[in-house]
Write a protein that holds these residues in place. Sequence first.
Motif, short mmCIF file in Angstrom:
data_model
loop_
_atom_site.label_atom_id
_atom_site.label_comp_id
_atom_site.label_asym_id
_atom_site.label_seq_id
_atom_site.Cartn_x
_atom_site.Cartn_y
_atom_site.Cartn_z
N THR A 2 31.15 -42.99 25.30
CA THR A 2 31.96 -41.92 25.88
C THR A 2 31.34 -40.57 25.57
OG1 THR A 2 34.01 -43.20 25.68
CG2 THR A 2 34.23 -40.81 25.88
N ALA A 28 34.43 -37.92 29.90
CA ALA A 28 35.65 -37.13 29.80
C ALA A 28 35.26 -35.66 29.80
CB ALA A 28 36.42 -37.47 28.52
N THR A 42 37.51 -38.24 33.43
CA THR A 42 38.91 -38.10 33.01
C THR A 42 39.06 -36.70 32.43
OG1 THR A 42 38.97 -40.45 32.45
CG2 THR A 42 40.73 -39.05 31.57
N TRP A 43 40.08 -35.97 32.90
CA TRP A 43 40.20 -34.55 32.57
C TRP A 43 41.31 -34.29 31.56
CZ3 TRP A 43 36.63 -31.10 34.11
CH2 TRP A 43 35.74 -31.53 35.11
N TYR A 44 41.03 -33.37 30.63
CA TYR A 44 41.97 -32.99 29.57
C TYR A 44 42.05 -31.47 29.48
CZ TYR A 44 41.36 -37.84 28.06
OH TYR A 44 41.32 -39.21 28.02
#
Length: 271
Positions: A2, A28, A42-44
């Motif tokens: 990751t 991410a 994947t967004w944060y």
Amino acid sequence: MTVLIVGGSGFLGTELVRQASAAGYVTAATYATRPGSVAEATWYDLDLRDEGRVEEVVASLAPCLIINASSGSADWAVTAEGPIRLAVTAAKHNCRLVHVSSDAVFSGTRVHYDESCLPDPLSPYGAAKAAAETGIRLLAPDAAIARTSLIIGGIQSEHVRLVHDLATGCRTGSLFTDDIRCPVHVGDLAAALLELASTDARGVHHLAGPDAVSRHGLGVLIAQRDGLDASRLPEGLRAATALPGALDVRLDCRATQVKLRTRLRGVHEFL
């Protein structure tokens, strides 16, 4: 594996997310205002001023690699303190960290700067970037710090947008003929950062193009590439303004370039 791209919705961050995803990494990315456009990631949401949120995101993802491509301009809490919080958290969770810094850490007094040169910034932004470098080297000594210059690509680049706006009369201002840097293509820079991250390199590295050009000279090249009238680009002298910062800063990238397969092209080649 990751990979976490901090500042993934920005210009450089978007290209890093795109290349990391294409290379098969589980990717991410973080954003400050809205998620980026790369659907494979994947967004944060992440505010680097929020120590608890930094810990939460890193702990939940447990990434092998973090690349910090965020930009908080001259906001000290974001640009200086934020990367230090990130470095502490990366070290705590045993994450590889690559931090993107800037040629703004230099005053231009000596013009040519290799990786051994110590920061001597003249602007608030440069001072914040230099402070972040110092904190990271102290608290995460295995991290790699990559100084770069003007990042060029398509219309998403702030430098390209400025040239378009000036050439079409949508914005007033001028491009300085005495403000000299070593621009780099966003695709080259992202590839070099990912390659650097895959090694055990630590400390400071320079990633910029080999061609030195003024802001106005850069504008002319962009205008010619994009079919704009370069004669409409207004000229000016930075030395005649009160703007803080260096005039002529040229990053010497030879020591880093010989370690990489990725070739950092000069502006006269990629434009």
